[in-house]
Enzyme design. Structure first.
Site, PDB file in Angstrom:
ATOM      1  N   HIS A  55       7.387  -0.314   3.714  1.00  0.00           N
ATOM      2  CA  HIS A  55       7.902  -0.311   5.088  1.00  0.00           C
ATOM      3  C   HIS A  55       8.913   0.815   5.302  1.00  0.00           C
ATOM      4  O   HIS A  55       9.696   0.775   6.243  1.00  0.00           O
ATOM      5  CB  HIS A  55       8.567  -1.653   5.404  1.00  0.00           C
ATOM      6  N   HIS A 217       1.982  -6.047   7.532  1.00  0.00           N
ATOM      7  CA  HIS A 217       1.187  -6.033   6.303  1.00  0.00           C
ATOM      8  C   HIS A 217      -0.292  -6.080   6.656  1.00  0.00           C
ATOM      9  O   HIS A 217      -1.123  -6.493   5.862  1.00  0.00           O
ATOM     10  CB  HIS A 217       1.528  -7.231   5.419  1.00  0.00           C
TER      11      HIS A 217
END
Lengths: 328, 328
Positions: A55, A217
């Site tokens: 991330h 995700h």
């Protein structure tokens, strides 16, 4: 799979090393751990965040004066272990207590909770704020309840200002929960990312297709359809966000967050459309930020975060404060 | 083509609008122009850069206290017109003269030169620094001589510090040329970008293939081959950069620049390998930066810039100075 890496199982180690070697005046690695901590400590409530890697710049990019005290890096899209989170807590601890800022995923919740218990055995006072800003779906892969996504960065920023202002652990926990309650995010994906250890894209979209509500995700969203002009995408996301509030906010902060593979060009075009819509709704936009802050490796897409600041003008001040981090 | 836009011919207009509406405390648009200027003016030599759009955050993202005074935005991968550059010069002019920082492309050189002549007719003193940091190929599409690429951002930063320190126009021009002479860049591409008005990828690479030396408009490089581990890519780029100096620099600044579609994860893994190689060569790395600064829309790939600071420690100080911009 075409990536600039050496071996999939070495990525996090090498990335972490690259981060701390590139910015040695801001961050340091706690030896033999997956913890990135501030170079300079101070007498504040420690703020610890983290989660799976992939991330970037979250979360290590937000460690520094005015934001986080430590970030704990798990494997790609995998929660860090309790012992690593404990190391993060110890690194952030300046005897004022430590607040954990955790995105709402089952693994993260479990592991951060276990670390909290371990830290308490070491007489470190620990509290937790759970961020669940994604309004797209109620439950999803990896999650019970709503997911924590890009709005987490605004929580980091506002709590970072409060920690710097020497607010207490209990005050920070209360503040964090107030901010989370007013933070709503929703995203779209144009192309999936490839998790290096998996080696192929996480999901498939047709050449002209996008998916609404995808998580960071690659978790499923709520609808796939043909891509539309930015104005219409903005209309859908803004409408959904406004519906998620009990009443339309009068004043807001906005974050357009790129998912990693979408250029700033598109992010700014989209923000321009969002600002038009806010004007139409007579919503006063007090703060705006655009960029790749909470990505999903090289996923193409973006998310829109809205934070209702109507009754909290001080949150805008907190968002605007100067900080010393790699990536805010 | 799947992009978050409204219409290809409206992108620059809407992006520019999005930029200035998102960051109204830092930048403003000169009315009816393609110029992004600082909100606050001051008695300094004005620094103007710009070029085709598609390289965001360059160049508008580097406008602000301590860096540029104005950026002029052309269409995607197309030089701004002389009249627009003239508007940029006027916006940056505080009667101390204006320095143009121009990347070495035939169109940019011509149009910035023409604008310089127009400005001089208006009694504004103008000088130019041409950046040609790309060592990959000698001539290329759009270019006579070497191309100007990511190293340009370091030139902006060092000249920005000097302008803030009230150095004169002639001093800035000399400084700029000294910095350019010590700045070398080379890049690799994994996937081409799609220019919105064109609608398909600018070049093709096989599934496991990369190209060395590609420019920021997808101009051809010097070799295509199968992708290698990051360490080996780093070895090739570092070796080529070092060969471009007359003698191996003792102290350097480094920039790993993402091309738009490559995640930070890979950029940091790569930087880690570059730093290992510098250690091997006993080169002292005094400054490091990693991120998407000079992109090629959503191209996947990165470039490595080296700046020899051996005899100029003050350049490191300039690179480290705090600035108020959207994207440094």
């Amino acid at each position: 799979m075409k990536k600039i890496i050496n071996a999939p199982d070495q990525i996090v180690e090498e990335m972490l090393s690259g981060i701390v070697r590139s910015y040695p005046k801001i961050v340091t690695r706690v030896e033999d751990t997956r913890v990135v901590a501030r170079v300079k400590s101070s007498e504040q409530v420690g703020l610890v965040s983290g989660g799976g890697s992939g991330h970037e710049p979250a979360h290590a990019g937000f460690v520094g004066d005015g934001m986080l005290h430590a970030a704990v890096l798990g494997d790609v899209f995998t929660s860090p272990t309790p012992d690593q989170v404990l190391e993060g807590i110890k690194a952030a601890n300046a005897n004022q207590g430590v607040l954990l800022i955790v995105k709402n995923y089952t693994g993260d919740i479990l592991n951060f909770d276990m670390a909290k218990e371990l830290a308490e055995m070491d007489d470190i006072e620990v509290e937790t704020v759970v961020v669940d800003d994604d309004i797209a779906v109620e439950n999803s892969t990896y999650t019970a309840g709503k997911r924590g996504v890009a709005g987490t960065v605004l929580v980091h920023k506002i709590l970072g200002a409060a920690s710097r202002a020497k607010r207490s652990l209990q005050e920070l926990k209360t503040l964090g929960e107030e901010v989370v309650a007013q933070t709503k995010t929703i995203g779209i994906a144009l192309e999936a990312a490839t998790v290096p250890e998996v080696g192929h894209k996480g999901f498939e979209l047709a050449e002209d297709e996008i998916e609404y509500g995808v998580g960071i995700h690659g978790e499923p969203g709520y609808r796939k359809e043909k891509i539309k002009p930015s104005k219409e995408l903005a209309e859908e996301l803004v409408t959904k966000l406004l519906e998620a509030y009990e009443e339309t906010p009068k004043e807001i902060a906005l974050l357009v967050n790129g998912m990693g593979g979408t250029p700033l060009m598109e992010q700014f075009v989209f923000m321009n459309d969002v600002l038009d819509l806010c004007a139409t709704h007579a919503i006063h936009v007090r703060f705006t930020k655009v960029g790749n802050l909470m990505t999903s490796i090289e996923m193409q897409g973006l998310s829109l975060t809205m934070l209702d600041v109507t009754t909290h003008p001080e949150w805008v001040d907190a968002l605007e404060e100067q900080v010393t981090t790699i990536a805010w």
